[in-house]
Design an enzyme around this catalytic site. Sequence first.
Site, PDB file in Angstrom:
ATOM      1  N   SER A 189       2.804  -4.869  -5.219  1.00 37.23           N
ATOM      2  CA  SER A 189       4.121  -5.102  -4.627  1.00 37.23           C
ATOM      3  C   SER A 189       4.864  -6.307  -5.184  1.00 37.23           C
ATOM      4  CB  SER A 189       3.990  -5.238  -3.109  1.00 37.23           C
ATOM      5  OG  SER A 189       3.768  -3.975  -2.529  1.00 37.23           O
ATOM      6  N   TYR A 247       7.750  -3.599   6.934  1.00 38.32           N
ATOM      7  CA  TYR A 247       7.482  -3.510   5.496  1.00 38.32           C
ATOM      8  C   TYR A 247       7.301  -2.056   5.097  1.00 38.32           C
ATOM      9  CZ  TYR A 247       5.521  -4.794   0.970  1.00 38.32           C
ATOM     10  OH  TYR A 247       5.304  -4.947  -0.377  1.00 38.32           O
ATOM     11  N   SER A 248       8.027  -1.623   4.075  1.00 35.03           N
ATOM     12  CA  SER A 248       8.006  -0.211   3.715  1.00 35.03           C
ATOM     13  C   SER A 248       8.168  -0.012   2.212  1.00 35.03           C
ATOM     14  CB  SER A 248       9.129   0.532   4.449  1.00 35.03           C
ATOM     15  OG  SER A 248       9.211   1.878   4.014  1.00 35.03           O
ATOM     16  N   ASN A 249       7.191   0.629   1.593  1.00 32.31           N
ATOM     17  CA  ASN A 249       7.303   0.982   0.181  1.00 32.31           C
ATOM     18  C   ASN A 249       8.468   1.931  -0.066  1.00 32.31           C
ATOM     19  OD1 ASN A 249       4.996  -0.423  -0.956  1.00 32.31           O
ATOM     20  ND2 ASN A 249       3.716   1.025   0.163  1.00 32.31           N
ATOM     21  N   GLY A 285       0.702  -8.780  -3.773  1.00 32.92           N
ATOM     22  CA  GLY A 285       0.581  -7.430  -4.297  1.00 32.92           C
ATOM     23  C   GLY A 285      -0.819  -6.891  -4.099  1.00 32.92           C
TER      24      GLY A 285
END
Length: 379
Positions: A92, A194-196, A333
């Site tokens: 990330s 939090y969202s990809n 990440g």
Amino acid sequence: MITRRNRTKLSAVIGAVCAMTMTLTAHSGTASARTEDHAATLAALRALQASAGPGAAVHAGAAGDDWTLSVGTGTYGADRPIKQDEHFLVGSQTKSFTATVVLQLVDEGRVALDTPVETYLPGLVTGNGHDGTRITVRHLLQHTSGIASYSPGIPGSVMVQPPRNPDGTYDPRDVVRTGLSSGPVSVPGASFTYSNTNYVILGLLVEAVTGAPAREAVQSRVIEPLGLTGTSFPAPGDRTLPLPAVTGHHGVRLGGFYLWYPAAILDPSLYGSAGAMVSTMEDVTTFYTSLLGGELVSSASLAEMMDAADSGAGLGLSARQLSCGVTAWGHSGAMPGYFSYTLVTKDGRHASAMTNVMFQFNTPSPQMLKVVDSAICEG
């Protein structure tokens, strides 16, 4: 007689002995980085490695005076200290690169932070209660869109698998639809989640505005101008790591015993602009110090990126108050086999740490934070 069951137990014990021995070995990355000069950071690094992977390392410094410490090994079963120029999946931390490109487009007047995503990607963010006319670019960047995340392949996360193409790659629009398959977790702008999915949408936005895939925009706008020769945004289907590379592992921890096995590399198109990039500790510190130094976006856009809400989240950056009283910005990440974290301060102090494992449970986030905090504050 040694049965299969006994051999398994014996392998675990041998692995445990090796892992426990590794924690006692420290390597200095440069001649100037004597371990006695960074005793607190070395202690924190050993604590991280004792609860994390076969190896752990930190690359830190300020004003060009950089140093590296490593404990354990970059490849289980070998004595290979992790070096600052070795490649690994930064997960990330990719989001910071993607956000930088978006803010560059803001500087160019091609994107507006408070414009709905529907303006740039008509019909994409819709269904199951989602409304792209109410979700802005800022909401996506700051994880306040209310769109749920998808995290297939990441241990400890909800496993939601987008449909896969016959060649093993993933279409980002299918990935977004997977993220939208459940209802909103909140109304847009109400809270941090939090969202990809947010950053895959942003990658599609970059493509819609520039006419090039997000990976090409990151390459031409960030990687090449900064001369980040150890950094890449792999194309769909490219599951290789450039050499030299740190070997990623999954881990099993049984009390004080460890057992490691290699982690498979996921196809980069599964996470794309949310987490696909490859870099080195050396390169990611160059990227973040350059970003905070005003080399990549305007001062106004940088201020937007660093304007952290109550959650500590800015636009592609997270803020962290360190033990020495300074605020640092960066990102963590995680990908199968790797866990990393980079923080930099406005005065140029920086630290990037990584370990080559991703646990099913109990990700050692506190220990990782302690390493980068100590490396920056100890100097």
